[in-house]
Design a protein around this motif. Sequence first.
Motif, PDB file in Angstrom:
ATOM      1  N   GLU A 110       0.814  -1.217   0.000  1.00  0.00           N
ATOM      2  CA  GLU A 110       0.000   0.000   0.000  1.00  0.00           C
ATOM      3  C   GLU A 110       0.849   1.269   0.000  1.00  0.00           C
ATOM      4  O   GLU A 110       0.500   2.254  -0.642  1.00  0.00           O
ATOM      5  CB  GLU A 110      -0.933  -0.015   1.211  1.00  0.00           C
ATOM      6  N   LYS A 111       1.962   1.254   0.716  1.00  0.00           N
ATOM      7  CA  LYS A 111       2.851   2.422   0.752  1.00  0.00           C
ATOM      8  C   LYS A 111       3.277   2.804  -0.665  1.00  0.00           C
ATOM      9  O   LYS A 111       3.335   3.979  -1.012  1.00  0.00           O
ATOM     10  CB  LYS A 111       4.076   2.107   1.623  1.00  0.00           C
ATOM     11  N   GLY A 112       3.560   1.802  -1.489  1.00  0.00           N
ATOM     12  CA  GLY A 112       3.939   2.056  -2.876  1.00  0.00           C
ATOM     13  C   GLY A 112       2.821   2.698  -3.677  1.00  0.00           C
ATOM     14  O   GLY A 112       3.062   3.556  -4.523  1.00  0.00           O
ATOM     15  N   ASP A 113       1.596   2.296  -3.400  1.00  0.00           N
ATOM     16  CA  ASP A 113       0.443   2.904  -4.081  1.00  0.00           C
ATOM     17  C   ASP A 113       0.357   4.393  -3.769  1.00  0.00           C
ATOM     18  O   ASP A 113       0.115   5.219  -4.652  1.00  0.00           O
ATOM     19  CB  ASP A 113      -0.864   2.221  -3.663  1.00  0.00           C
ATOM     20  N   GLU A 114       0.553   4.746  -2.500  1.00  0.00           N
ATOM     21  CA  GLU A 114       0.529   6.155  -2.085  1.00  0.00           C
ATOM     22  C   GLU A 114       1.637   6.939  -2.783  1.00  0.00           C
ATOM     23  O   GLU A 114       1.416   8.058  -3.252  1.00  0.00           O
ATOM     24  CB  GLU A 114       0.703   6.261  -0.572  1.00  0.00           C
ATOM     25  N   ILE A 115       2.814   6.358  -2.833  1.00  0.00           N
ATOM     26  CA  ILE A 115       3.959   7.014  -3.480  1.00  0.00           C
ATOM     27  C   ILE A 115       3.689   7.198  -4.972  1.00  0.00           C
ATOM     28  O   ILE A 115       3.966   8.250  -5.549  1.00  0.00           O
ATOM     29  CB  ILE A 115       5.249   6.202  -3.236  1.00  0.00           C
ATOM     30  N   ARG A 116       3.109   6.184  -5.603  1.00  0.00           N
ATOM     31  CA  ARG A 116       2.808   6.234  -7.035  1.00  0.00           C
ATOM     32  C   ARG A 116       1.814   7.358  -7.341  1.00  0.00           C
ATOM     33  O   ARG A 116       1.964   8.090  -8.320  1.00  0.00           O
ATOM     34  CB  ARG A 116       2.262   4.881  -7.476  1.00  0.00           C
ATOM     35  N   VAL A 117       0.798   7.510  -6.488  1.00  0.00           N
ATOM     36  CA  VAL A 117      -0.186   8.579  -6.678  1.00  0.00           C
ATOM     37  C   VAL A 117       0.516   9.939  -6.618  1.00  0.00           C
ATOM     38  O   VAL A 117       0.310  10.797  -7.487  1.00  0.00           O
ATOM     39  CB  VAL A 117      -1.322   8.490  -5.626  1.00  0.00           C
ATOM     40  N   ARG A 118       1.350  10.153  -5.604  1.00  0.00           N
ATOM     41  CA  ARG A 118       2.054  11.439  -5.478  1.00  0.00           C
ATOM     42  C   ARG A 118       3.009  11.664  -6.648  1.00  0.00           C
ATOM     43  O   ARG A 118       3.118  12.776  -7.163  1.00  0.00           O
ATOM     44  CB  ARG A 118       2.804  11.516  -4.158  1.00  0.00           C
ATOM     45  N   ALA A 119       3.696  10.607  -7.083  1.00  0.00           N
ATOM     46  CA  ALA A 119       4.621  10.735  -8.214  1.00  0.00           C
ATOM     47  C   ALA A 119       3.864  11.179  -9.468  1.00  0.00           C
ATOM     48  O   ALA A 119       4.346  12.041 -10.221  1.00  0.00           O
ATOM     49  CB  ALA A 119       5.357   9.418  -8.455  1.00  0.00           C
ATOM     50  N   ASN A 120       2.683  10.626  -9.688  1.00  0.00           N
ATOM     51  CA  ASN A 120       1.888  11.026 -10.848  1.00  0.00           C
ATOM     52  C   ASN A 120       1.340  12.442 -10.705  1.00  0.00           C
ATOM     53  O   ASN A 120       1.238  13.173 -11.690  1.00  0.00           O
ATOM     54  CB  ASN A 120       0.760  10.021 -11.100  1.00  0.00           C
ATOM     55  N   GLN A 121       1.001  12.850  -9.484  1.00  0.00           N
ATOM     56  CA  GLN A 121       0.549  14.221  -9.264  1.00  0.00           C
ATOM     57  C   GLN A 121       1.669  15.217  -9.587  1.00  0.00           C
ATOM     58  O   GLN A 121       1.429  16.243 -10.236  1.00  0.00           O
ATOM     59  CB  GLN A 121       0.093  14.408  -7.817  1.00  0.00           C
ATOM     60  N   ILE A 122       2.881  14.893  -9.152  1.00  0.00           N
ATOM     61  CA  ILE A 122       4.009  15.783  -9.424  1.00  0.00           C
ATOM     62  C   ILE A 122       4.328  15.791 -10.912  1.00  0.00           C
ATOM     63  O   ILE A 122       4.647  16.830 -11.490  1.00  0.00           O
ATOM     64  CB  ILE A 122       5.232  15.416  -8.551  1.00  0.00           C
ATOM     65  N   LYS A 123       4.220  14.653 -11.562  1.00  0.00           N
ATOM     66  CA  LYS A 123       4.422  14.571 -13.012  1.00  0.00           C
ATOM     67  C   LYS A 123       3.483  15.538 -13.716  1.00  0.00           C
ATOM     68  O   LYS A 123       3.887  16.273 -14.617  1.00  0.00           O
ATOM     69  CB  LYS A 123       4.180  13.140 -13.493  1.00  0.00           C
ATOM     70  N   GLU A 124       2.211  15.548 -13.310  1.00  0.00           N
ATOM     71  CA  GLU A 124       1.231  16.437 -13.924  1.00  0.00           C
ATOM     72  C   GLU A 124       1.567  17.908 -13.657  1.00  0.00           C
ATOM     73  O   GLU A 124       1.386  18.753 -14.541  1.00  0.00           O
ATOM     74  CB  GLU A 124      -0.181  16.105 -13.460  1.00  0.00           C
ATOM     75  N   LEU A 125       2.060  18.222 -12.466  1.00  0.00           N
ATOM     76  CA  LEU A 125       2.475  19.596 -12.168  1.00  0.00           C
ATOM     77  C   LEU A 125       3.641  20.018 -13.068  1.00  0.00           C
ATOM     78  O   LEU A 125       3.681  21.147 -13.557  1.00  0.00           O
ATOM     79  CB  LEU A 125       2.893  19.721 -10.694  1.00  0.00           C
ATOM     80  N   VAL A 126       4.571  19.103 -13.269  1.00  0.00           N
ATOM     81  CA  VAL A 126       5.726  19.387 -14.122  1.00  0.00           C
ATOM     82  C   VAL A 126       5.258  19.652 -15.559  1.00  0.00           C
ATOM     83  O   VAL A 126       5.768  20.562 -16.225  1.00  0.00           O
ATOM     84  CB  VAL A 126       6.749  18.234 -14.077  1.00  0.00           C
ATOM     85  N   LYS A 127       4.314  18.884 -16.051  1.00  0.00           N
ATOM     86  CA  LYS A 127       3.802  19.054 -17.415  1.00  0.00           C
ATOM     87  C   LYS A 127       3.196  20.431 -17.598  1.00  0.00           C
ATOM     88  O   LYS A 127       3.254  21.005 -18.685  1.00  0.00           O
ATOM     89  CB  LYS A 127       2.733  18.003 -17.721  1.00  0.00           C
ATOM     90  N   LYS A 128       2.570  20.974 -16.545  1.00  0.00           N
ATOM     91  CA  LYS A 128       1.913  22.269 -16.638  1.00  0.00           C
ATOM     92  C   LYS A 128       2.889  23.435 -16.700  1.00  0.00           C
ATOM     93  O   LYS A 128       2.528  24.515 -17.124  1.00  0.00           O
ATOM     94  CB  LYS A 128       0.961  22.469 -15.449  1.00  0.00           C
ATOM     95  N   GLN A 129       4.111  23.211 -16.237  1.00  0.00           N
ATOM     96  CA  GLN A 129       5.096  24.298 -16.195  1.00  0.00           C
ATOM     97  C   GLN A 129       5.674  24.622 -17.538  1.00  0.00           C
ATOM     98  O   GLN A 129       5.950  24.061 -18.389  1.00  0.00           O
ATOM     99  CB  GLN A 129       6.212  23.954 -15.223  1.00  0.00           C
TER     100      GLN A 129
END
Length: 145
Positions: free
Chosen positions: A126-145
């Motif tokens: 489950e810890k990995g699932d949480e990390i994966r969600v945050r990693a994808n959120q940051i990926k999306e933030l990077v795309k917006k920049q």
Amino acid sequence: MEWGLANSNQQFLWAVRRGIISGSEWIEFVPDGFIEKMKGRVLIVKWAPQKEILAHFTVGGFWSHCGWNSTLESISEGIPMLCQPFIVDQGVNARYVTHMWKIGLELEYFERGEIESMIRRLMVLEKGDEIRVRANQIKELVKKQ
């Protein structure tokens, strides 16, 4: 390291540069029986195009020294990291990845049980699932920049 990878029961691509181990040409340092045990779960290569591999949809994690380029490439693709810093900026980068951005785990002890445990935490628990969600959120933030 090899048996920690094997015991994690995960598939992996392992890029091993020639001469990385003093006195070895390539993978002769790998223990007897390792490659046979890993048949179908490991691909060992001398070089790999890191950025292209991190962009592939099947990649679930990246074991990295956390150099800045590797860290940025992983973040840009939303790939969670298993951090093992060695020198200079890598320790600071690993701390940001693990404690500030919470998109990775830091491997503190280079021991087979710890390696196995951390890979499993990152890839299947489950810890990995949480990390994966945050990693994808940051990926999306990077795309917006």
